[in-house]
Write a protein that holds these residues in place. Structure first.
Motif, mmCIF file in Angstrom:
data_model
loop_
_atom_site.group_PDB
_atom_site.id
_atom_site.type_symbol
_atom_site.label_atom_id
_atom_site.label_comp_id
_atom_site.label_asym_id
_atom_site.label_seq_id
_atom_site.Cartn_x
_atom_site.Cartn_y
_atom_site.Cartn_z
ATOM 1 N N VAL A 133 0.832 -1.212 0.000
ATOM 2 C CA VAL A 133 0.000 0.000 0.000
ATOM 3 C C VAL A 133 0.862 1.256 0.000
ATOM 4 O O VAL A 133 0.646 2.174 -0.797
ATOM 5 C CB VAL A 133 -0.959 -0.010 1.211
ATOM 6 N N ARG A 134 1.843 1.321 0.862
ATOM 7 C CA ARG A 134 2.640 2.547 1.006
ATOM 8 C C ARG A 134 3.539 2.808 -0.193
ATOM 9 O O ARG A 134 3.872 3.962 -0.489
ATOM 10 C CB ARG A 134 3.458 2.472 2.295
ATOM 11 N N ASN A 135 3.905 1.753 -0.899
ATOM 12 C CA ASN A 135 4.755 1.921 -2.072
ATOM 13 C C ASN A 135 3.991 1.772 -3.385
ATOM 14 O O ASN A 135 4.612 1.783 -4.446
ATOM 15 C CB ASN A 135 5.902 0.903 -2.021
ATOM 16 N N ARG A 136 2.670 1.643 -3.272
ATOM 17 C CA ARG A 136 1.816 1.503 -4.458
ATOM 18 C C ARG A 136 2.371 0.435 -5.393
ATOM 19 O O ARG A 136 2.520 0.641 -6.608
ATOM 20 C CB ARG A 136 1.677 2.831 -5.204
ATOM 21 N N MET A 137 2.629 -0.736 -4.826
ATOM 22 C CA MET A 137 3.191 -1.839 -5.603
ATOM 23 C C MET A 137 2.136 -2.603 -6.397
ATOM 24 O O MET A 137 2.467 -3.428 -7.243
ATOM 25 C CB MET A 137 3.917 -2.821 -4.664
ATOM 26 N N ALA A 138 0.858 -2.371 -6.101
ATOM 27 C CA ALA A 138 -0.223 -3.069 -6.793
ATOM 28 C C ALA A 138 -1.469 -2.203 -6.732
ATOM 29 O O ALA A 138 -1.547 -1.229 -5.976
ATOM 30 C CB ALA A 138 -0.482 -4.432 -6.145
ATOM 31 N N ASP A 139 -2.448 -2.551 -7.556
ATOM 32 C CA ASP A 139 -3.732 -1.843 -7.547
ATOM 33 C C ASP A 139 -4.733 -2.502 -6.608
ATOM 34 O O ASP A 139 -5.777 -1.922 -6.316
ATOM 35 C CB ASP A 139 -4.322 -1.799 -8.959
ATOM 36 N N GLY A 140 -4.424 -3.710 -6.159
ATOM 37 C CA GLY A 140 -5.310 -4.413 -5.237
ATOM 38 C C GLY A 140 -4.618 -5.646 -4.711
ATOM 39 O O GLY A 140 -3.664 -6.150 -5.313
ATOM 40 N N VAL A 141 -5.087 -6.149 -3.548
ATOM 41 C CA VAL A 141 -4.477 -7.332 -2.940
ATOM 42 C C VAL A 141 -5.543 -8.363 -2.582
ATOM 43 O O VAL A 141 -6.700 -8.026 -2.316
ATOM 44 C CB VAL A 141 -3.655 -6.982 -1.676
ATOM 45 N N ILE A 142 -5.093 -9.618 -2.583
ATOM 46 C CA ILE A 142 -5.914 -10.752 -2.169
ATOM 47 C C ILE A 142 -5.114 -11.524 -1.131
ATOM 48 O O ILE A 142 -3.912 -11.744 -1.299
ATOM 49 C CB ILE A 142 -6.248 -11.672 -3.366
ATOM 50 N N PHE A 143 -5.754 -11.928 -0.046
ATOM 51 C CA PHE A 143 -5.070 -12.710 0.976
ATOM 52 C C PHE A 143 -6.062 -13.651 1.644
ATOM 53 O O PHE A 143 -7.288 -13.473 1.522
ATOM 54 C CB PHE A 143 -4.390 -11.807 2.013
ATOM 55 N N SER A 144 -5.545 -14.638 2.364
ATOM 56 C CA SER A 144 -6.397 -15.653 2.981
ATOM 57 C C SER A 144 -6.255 -15.625 4.493
ATOM 58 O O SER A 144 -5.543 -14.798 5.061
ATOM 59 C CB SER A 144 -6.053 -17.040 2.431
ATOM 60 N N LYS A 145 -6.953 -16.581 5.140
ATOM 61 C CA LYS A 145 -6.907 -16.742 6.595
ATOM 62 C C LYS A 145 -7.332 -15.464 7.327
ATOM 63 O O LYS A 145 -6.610 -14.947 8.181
ATOM 64 C CB LYS A 145 -5.515 -17.195 7.048
ATOM 65 N N ALA A 146 -8.504 -14.975 6.967
ATOM 66 C CA ALA A 146 -9.011 -13.769 7.626
ATOM 67 C C ALA A 146 -9.325 -14.052 9.091
ATOM 68 O O ALA A 146 -9.912 -15.082 9.431
ATOM 69 C CB ALA A 146 -10.264 -13.271 6.908
ATOM 70 N N GLU A 147 -8.938 -13.124 9.945
ATOM 71 C CA GLU A 147 -9.189 -13.250 11.378
ATOM 72 C C GLU A 147 -10.440 -12.466 11.769
ATOM 73 O O GLU A 147 -10.913 -11.610 11.018
ATOM 74 C CB GLU A 147 -7.983 -12.752 12.169
ATOM 75 N N THR A 148 -10.955 -12.771 12.959
ATOM 76 C CA THR A 148 -12.198 -12.159 13.424
ATOM 77 C C THR A 148 -12.113 -10.640 13.387
ATOM 78 O O THR A 148 -13.009 -9.961 12.887
ATOM 79 C CB THR A 148 -12.518 -12.640 14.854
ATOM 80 N N PHE A 149 -11.049 -10.097 13.937
ATOM 81 C CA PHE A 149 -10.792 -8.657 13.835
ATOM 82 C C PHE A 149 -9.397 -8.493 13.226
ATOM 83 O O PHE A 149 -8.414 -8.221 13.914
ATOM 84 C CB PHE A 149 -10.910 -7.975 15.198
ATOM 85 N N ASP A 150 -9.336 -8.686 11.926
ATOM 86 C CA ASP A 150 -8.086 -8.767 11.184
ATOM 87 C C ASP A 150 -7.490 -7.377 10.984
ATOM 88 O O ASP A 150 -8.132 -6.496 10.408
ATOM 89 C CB ASP A 150 -8.356 -9.430 9.829
ATOM 90 N N GLU A 151 -6.240 -7.188 11.453
ATOM 91 C CA GLU A 151 -5.610 -5.863 11.325
ATOM 92 C C GLU A 151 -5.313 -5.516 9.870
ATOM 93 O O GLU A 151 -5.254 -4.337 9.505
ATOM 94 C CB GLU A 151 -4.348 -5.775 12.165
ATOM 95 N N ARG A 152 -5.138 -6.516 9.013
ATOM 96 C CA ARG A 152 -4.922 -6.252 7.591
ATOM 97 C C ARG A 152 -6.175 -5.627 6.980
ATOM 98 O O ARG A 152 -6.098 -4.637 6.228
ATOM 99 C CB ARG A 152 -4.577 -7.551 6.857
ATOM 100 N N ILE A 153 -7.313 -6.190 7.326
ATOM 101 C CA ILE A 153 -8.581 -5.665 6.802
ATOM 102 C C ILE A 153 -8.838 -4.259 7.336
ATOM 103 O O ILE A 153 -9.255 -3.363 6.603
ATOM 104 C CB ILE A 153 -9.732 -6.624 7.157
ATOM 105 N N ARG A 154 -8.546 -4.059 8.609
ATOM 106 C CA ARG A 154 -8.726 -2.724 9.207
ATOM 107 C C ARG A 154 -7.851 -1.697 8.488
ATOM 108 O O ARG A 154 -8.315 -0.588 8.150
ATOM 109 C CB ARG A 154 -8.353 -2.786 10.684
ATOM 110 N N PHE A 155 -6.592 -2.043 8.257
ATOM 111 C CA PHE A 155 -5.650 -1.139 7.597
ATOM 112 C C PHE A 155 -6.111 -0.819 6.173
ATOM 113 O O PHE A 155 -6.072 0.343 5.743
ATOM 114 C CB PHE A 155 -4.256 -1.783 7.578
#
Length: 348
Positions: A133-155
């Motif tokens: 995100v900070r280096n604009r390396m992609a236009d979007g991301v996909i990831f797995s193993k979502a947590e109940t209150f996932d800090e990645r999703i929050r960010f």
């Protein structure tokens, strides 16, 4: 020879591949089309004829043309890159490969390219996300193993950065995700084991932070209440434990008087360990003990015919992940959630 024409060595010839790194001008020279037309054709501009797009893209592939992503980012703010973040062990049983297959199918005939970003065990899951995100390396991301209150999703929500997670969270804001109805799976699997005569069922759960752990537990608890059978959640091991540890746990547990006679498995890998442990303990899977597992490949049933399986299609999940992310990148914010329902096709 006039000065305007220049020496023969500096002049290109239509249809001939010039030397050096291929550029848009290279393709324009080979086709006789304008550079702007070449650019639009490579981006599948719908106003261009399909045969023009096909011809340009074929030549680009033949000469090994690659877009200058740095220049593209400066000009448009886009990279035309989708980043899929995978842990190395997610290749087991083809999970990662199946997701990649589905995502690339969704990206076909678009300007986007898929890049795999590894997440190693000694790295916090948020780190590759913040780097992208900070280096604009992609236009979007996909990831797995979502947590109940996932800090990645929050960010990603807070930074308004396009993403889709495989699995969902419980943050109050709706977010794009693709998931499997694990509660329905666990409920149906428990009912099946009760119908087979099991008195107590057990499951080796995923890590407690993962959202689908709650879903699996809820499905088992509901079905056990309805059928009047007992249930337990395996102690000391989870899906992230080594298979030898899971196998040893099942052997020890099977030797106790109150041992479960039915197991629900959340993955094929854990099912192999469970069935191996039951066999080592002297039980016969399908007769004196019963196992129901999720299945994502045809291989498992061939090795463990005594267990019953419920399909989870990771290729389809990948297609949905890619399609939803493309919609999110295009600016859509509604209806970006998909939950696959399990289909129960029991042997009898």
């Amino acid at each position: 020879m006039s000065q305007e024409e220049g020496p023969p060595a500096s002049r290109g010839k239509r249809g001939v591949k010039p030397s050096g790194r291929p550029t848009l001008k290279t393709i324009a020279q080979m086709t006789g089309l304008a550079v702007t037309t070449i650019s639009r054709a490579l981006n599948n501009a719908p106003e261009l004829a399909q045969d023009t797009r096909d011809r340009v893209q074929k030549i680009a592939a033949e000469i090994g043309y690659l877009p200058d992503r740095a220049a593209l980012r400066l000009k448009t703010g886009r990279t035309n890159v989708i980043s899929l973040i995978l842990e190395p062990d997610e290749q087991i049983y083809g999970f990662g490969t199946s997701l990649v297959t589905g995502i690339t199918e969704a990206l076909r005939n678009t300007a986007f390219h898929l890049v795999i970003t590894p997440l190693f065990r000694n790295v916090e899951p948020i780190e590759p996300i913040t780097h992208i995100v900070r280096n604009r390396m992609a236009d979007g991301v996909i990831f797995s193993k979502a947590e109940t209150f996932d800090e990645r999703i929050r960010f990603l929500i807070d930074n308004d950065f396009p993403f889709v997670s495989h699995g969902r969270s419980r943050w109050p804001e709706p977010h794009p995700f693709v998931d499997y109805d694990n509660e329905a799976y666990a409920y149906g699997a428990t009912l099946r084991l009760a119908a087979k005569g099991c008195r107590k069922v057990s499951i080796v759960l995923p890590d407690s932070a993962l959202t689908y752990t709650e879903h699996l537990k809820a499905g088992i608890e509901r079905a056990a209440r309805e059928t009047g059978i007992a249930y337990e959640f395996a102690a000391d091991v989870n899906l992230g434990s080594p298979t030898d540890a899971i196998r040893s746990y099942v052997i020890r547990r099977a030797k106790r008087p109150d041992a479960p006679d039915g197991y629900i498995c959340a993955s094929e890998v854990s099912a192999l360990a469970v069935t191996g442990g039951l066999t080592d303990a002297g039980l016969v899977v399908g007769k004196t003990a019963h196992v129901v597992t999720k299945q994502s490949s045809s291989m498992f049933a061939q090795f463990q015919p005594g267990a019953e399986t419920v399909q989870e299609d990771f290729v389809a999940a990948g297609r949905n992940l890619g399609s939803l992310l493309l919609r999110r990148i295009a600016g859509e914010t509604e209806g970006l959630q998909f939950v696959a329902e399990p289909k129960f096709e029991w042997k009898d």
